[in-house]
Design a protein around this motif. Structure first.
Motif, PDB file in Angstrom:
ATOM      1  N   ALA A  14       0.833  -1.365  -0.216  1.00  0.00           N
ATOM      2  CA  ALA A  14       0.072  -0.011  -0.078  1.00  0.00           C
ATOM      3  C   ALA A  14       0.820   1.166  -0.041  1.00  0.00           C
ATOM      4  O   ALA A  14       1.980   1.311   0.579  1.00  0.00           O
ATOM      5  CB  ALA A  14      -0.895  -0.121   1.200  1.00  0.00           C
ATOM      6  N   GLY A  15       0.520   2.004  -1.003  1.00  0.00           N
ATOM      7  CA  GLY A  15       1.162   3.473  -1.038  1.00  0.00           C
ATOM      8  C   GLY A  15       2.192   3.362  -2.188  1.00  0.00           C
ATOM      9  O   GLY A  15       2.917   4.527  -2.565  1.00  0.00           O
ATOM     10  N   GLY A  16       2.388   2.337  -2.744  1.00  0.00           N
ATOM     11  CA  GLY A  16       3.267   2.036  -3.652  1.00  0.00           C
ATOM     12  C   GLY A  16       2.776   2.365  -5.112  1.00  0.00           C
ATOM     13  O   GLY A  16       1.559   2.618  -5.167  1.00  0.00           O
ATOM     14  N   SER A  17       3.647   2.016  -6.119  1.00  0.00           N
ATOM     15  CA  SER A  17       3.197   2.474  -7.608  1.00  0.00           C
ATOM     16  C   SER A  17       3.361   1.295  -8.287  1.00  0.00           C
ATOM     17  O   SER A  17       4.167   0.405  -8.049  1.00  0.00           O
ATOM     18  CB  SER A  17       3.991   3.436  -8.170  1.00  0.00           C
ATOM     19  OG  SER A  17       3.732   4.799  -7.362  1.00  0.00           O
ATOM     20  N   LEU A  18       2.751   1.296  -9.412  1.00  0.00           N
ATOM     21  CA  LEU A  18       2.852   0.261 -10.628  1.00  0.00           C
ATOM     22  C   LEU A  18       2.545   0.843 -12.058  1.00  0.00           C
ATOM     23  O   LEU A  18       1.762   1.658 -11.920  1.00  0.00           O
ATOM     24  CB  LEU A  18       1.968  -1.105 -10.525  1.00  0.00           C
ATOM     25  CG  LEU A  18       2.315  -2.025  -9.466  1.00  0.00           C
ATOM     26  CD1 LEU A  18       1.170  -3.237  -9.308  1.00  0.00           C
ATOM     27  CD2 LEU A  18       3.575  -2.732  -9.873  1.00  0.00           C
ATOM     28  N   ARG A  19       3.179   0.396 -13.041  1.00  0.00           N
ATOM     29  CA  ARG A  19       2.807   1.132 -14.301  1.00  0.00           C
ATOM     30  C   ARG A  19       2.431  -0.318 -15.134  1.00  0.00           C
ATOM     31  O   ARG A  19       3.194  -1.157 -15.386  1.00  0.00           O
ATOM     32  CB  ARG A  19       4.010   1.552 -14.860  1.00  0.00           C
ATOM     33  CG  ARG A  19       3.630   2.291 -16.161  1.00  0.00           C
ATOM     34  CD  ARG A  19       5.111   2.892 -17.040  1.00  0.00           C
ATOM     35  NE  ARG A  19       4.924   3.736 -17.901  1.00  0.00           N
ATOM     36  CZ  ARG A  19       5.669   3.879 -19.103  1.00  0.00           C
ATOM     37  NH1 ARG A  19       6.675   2.976 -19.238  1.00  0.00           N
ATOM     38  NH2 ARG A  19       5.211   4.731 -19.936  1.00  0.00           N
ATOM     39  N   LEU A  20       1.369  -0.419 -15.796  1.00  0.00           N
ATOM     40  CA  LEU A  20       0.885  -1.251 -16.747  1.00  0.00           C
ATOM     41  C   LEU A  20       0.876  -0.756 -17.980  1.00  0.00           C
ATOM     42  O   LEU A  20       0.809   0.532 -18.172  1.00  0.00           O
ATOM     43  CB  LEU A  20      -0.589  -1.563 -16.170  1.00  0.00           C
ATOM     44  CG  LEU A  20      -1.044  -1.954 -14.870  1.00  0.00           C
ATOM     45  CD1 LEU A  20      -2.558  -2.326 -14.724  1.00  0.00           C
ATOM     46  CD2 LEU A  20      -0.285  -3.061 -14.429  1.00  0.00           C
ATOM     47  N   SER A  21       1.245  -1.835 -18.696  1.00  0.00           N
ATOM     48  CA  SER A  21       1.225  -1.439 -20.263  1.00  0.00           C
ATOM     49  C   SER A  21       0.272  -2.410 -21.120  1.00  0.00           C
ATOM     50  O   SER A  21       0.350  -3.692 -20.516  1.00  0.00           O
ATOM     51  CB  SER A  21       2.824  -1.641 -20.725  1.00  0.00           C
ATOM     52  OG  SER A  21       3.593  -0.704 -20.044  1.00  0.00           O
ATOM     53  N   CYS A  22      -0.106  -2.079 -22.312  1.00  0.00           N
ATOM     54  CA  CYS A  22      -0.759  -2.821 -23.132  1.00  0.00           C
ATOM     55  C   CYS A  22      -0.607  -2.440 -24.489  1.00  0.00           C
ATOM     56  O   CYS A  22      -0.819  -1.392 -24.878  1.00  0.00           O
ATOM     57  CB  CYS A  22      -2.445  -2.680 -22.964  1.00  0.00           C
ATOM     58  SG  CYS A  22      -3.256  -3.606 -24.008  1.00  0.00           S
ATOM     59  N   ALA A  23      -0.081  -3.674 -25.183  1.00  0.00           N
ATOM     60  CA  ALA A  23       0.377  -3.253 -26.654  1.00  0.00           C
ATOM     61  C   ALA A  23      -0.928  -4.006 -27.415  1.00  0.00           C
ATOM     62  O   ALA A  23      -1.181  -5.071 -27.352  1.00  0.00           O
ATOM     63  CB  ALA A  23       1.763  -3.895 -26.695  1.00  0.00           C
ATOM     64  N   GLN A 109      -2.801  -9.528 -12.998  1.00  0.00           N
ATOM     65  CA  GLN A 109      -3.144  -9.524 -11.578  1.00  0.00           C
ATOM     66  C   GLN A 109      -2.351  -8.254 -11.165  1.00  0.00           C
ATOM     67  O   GLN A 109      -1.186  -8.097 -11.095  1.00  0.00           O
ATOM     68  CB  GLN A 109      -2.734 -10.672 -10.965  1.00  0.00           C
ATOM     69  CG  GLN A 109      -2.994 -10.455  -9.601  1.00  0.00           C
ATOM     70  CD  GLN A 109      -4.512 -10.608  -9.350  1.00  0.00           C
ATOM     71  OE1 GLN A 109      -5.485 -11.497  -9.651  1.00  0.00           O
ATOM     72  NE2 GLN A 109      -5.156  -9.634  -7.940  1.00  0.00           N
ATOM     73  N   VAL A 110      -3.137  -7.462 -10.240  1.00  0.00           N
ATOM     74  CA  VAL A 110      -2.536  -6.392  -9.307  1.00  0.00           C
ATOM     75  C   VAL A 110      -2.875  -6.685  -7.778  1.00  0.00           C
ATOM     76  O   VAL A 110      -4.369  -6.665  -7.731  1.00  0.00           O
ATOM     77  CB  VAL A 110      -2.928  -4.909  -9.920  1.00  0.00           C
ATOM     78  CG1 VAL A 110      -2.505  -4.008  -8.721  1.00  0.00           C
ATOM     79  CG2 VAL A 110      -2.444  -4.657 -11.192  1.00  0.00           C
ATOM     80  N   THR A 111      -1.899  -6.735  -7.126  1.00  0.00           N
ATOM     81  CA  THR A 111      -2.252  -7.060  -5.573  1.00  0.00           C
ATOM     82  C   THR A 111      -1.498  -6.101  -4.641  1.00  0.00           C
ATOM     83  O   THR A 111      -0.232  -5.848  -4.926  1.00  0.00           O
ATOM     84  CB  THR A 111      -1.807  -8.457  -5.128  1.00  0.00           C
ATOM     85  OG1 THR A 111      -2.549  -9.647  -6.025  1.00  0.00           O
ATOM     86  CG2 THR A 111      -2.351  -8.602  -4.062  1.00  0.00           C
ATOM     87  N   VAL A 112      -2.372  -5.515  -3.975  1.00  0.00           N
ATOM     88  CA  VAL A 112      -1.845  -4.411  -3.146  1.00  0.00           C
ATOM     89  C   VAL A 112      -2.069  -5.114  -1.790  1.00  0.00           C
ATOM     90  O   VAL A 112      -3.150  -5.091  -1.248  1.00  0.00           O
ATOM     91  CB  VAL A 112      -2.482  -3.021  -3.255  1.00  0.00           C
ATOM     92  CG1 VAL A 112      -1.960  -2.064  -2.453  1.00  0.00           C
ATOM     93  CG2 VAL A 112      -2.650  -2.714  -4.716  1.00  0.00           C
ATOM     94  N   SER A 113      -1.007  -5.011  -1.118  1.00  0.00           N
ATOM     95  CA  SER A 113      -0.881  -5.592   0.383  1.00  0.00           C
ATOM     96  C   SER A 113      -0.972  -4.387   1.404  1.00  0.00           C
ATOM     97  O   SER A 113      -0.323  -3.387   1.137  1.00  0.00           O
ATOM     98  CB  SER A 113       0.312  -6.602   0.776  1.00  0.00           C
ATOM     99  OG  SER A 113       1.594  -5.700   0.551  1.00  0.00           O
ATOM    100  N   PRO A 114      -1.630  -4.606   2.520  1.00  0.00           N
ATOM    101  CA  PRO A 114      -1.818  -3.615   3.367  1.00  0.00           C
ATOM    102  C   PRO A 114      -0.495  -3.272   4.188  1.00  0.00           C
ATOM    103  O   PRO A 114       0.470  -3.963   4.160  1.00  0.00           O
ATOM    104  CB  PRO A 114      -2.547  -4.185   4.580  1.00  0.00           C
ATOM    105  CG  PRO A 114      -3.095  -5.193   4.164  1.00  0.00           C
ATOM    106  CD  PRO A 114      -2.276  -5.626   2.934  1.00  0.00           C
TER     107      PRO A 114
END
Length: 114
Positions: A14-23, A109-114
């Motif tokens: 939690a509080g982190g970042s992710l960047r998803l891409s789709c081609a 899948q995106v999983t955000v842990s507490p």
């Protein structure tokens, strides 16, 4: 036919970042709208954000201010930068492409842990 390949999902605190891409590849027509939707277990698939080929954007209220959608038309690729992630953002994220019909990617899948 249009094929969509997503990447960038994973586990983040939690509080982190992710960047998803789709081609996107195949029969790409312009104008088109690409976007991201998400589906949590036991829930319906909901809009996250969309972007047209002229870069007009639309965001779900739940992600406004934390998420930015962008695209590279030369690469037929759409991106989703997600910041300040919350556990409730946990879901399978699906890329979409719409021109004369709607296509979906297989999901990431995106999983955000507490």
């Amino acid at each position: 036919q249009v094929q969509l390949v997503e990447s960038g999902g994973g586990l983040v605190q939690a509080g982190g970042s992710l960047r998803l891409s789709c081609a996107a590849s195949g029969s790409i027509f312009s104008p088109n709208t690409m976007g991201w939707y998400r589906q949590a277990p036991g829930k319906q698939r909901d809009l996250v954000a969309t972007i047209t080929s002229s870069s007009s954007t639309n965001y779900a209220d739940s992600v406004k201010g934390r998420v930015t959608i962008s695209r590279d038309n030369a690469k037929n690729t759409v991106y989703l930068q997600m910041n300040s992630l919350k556990p409730e953002d946990t879901a399978v994220y699906y890329c979409s492409y719409f021109s004369w019909r709607l296509y979906w990617g297989p999901g990431t899948q995106v999983t955000v842990s507490p």
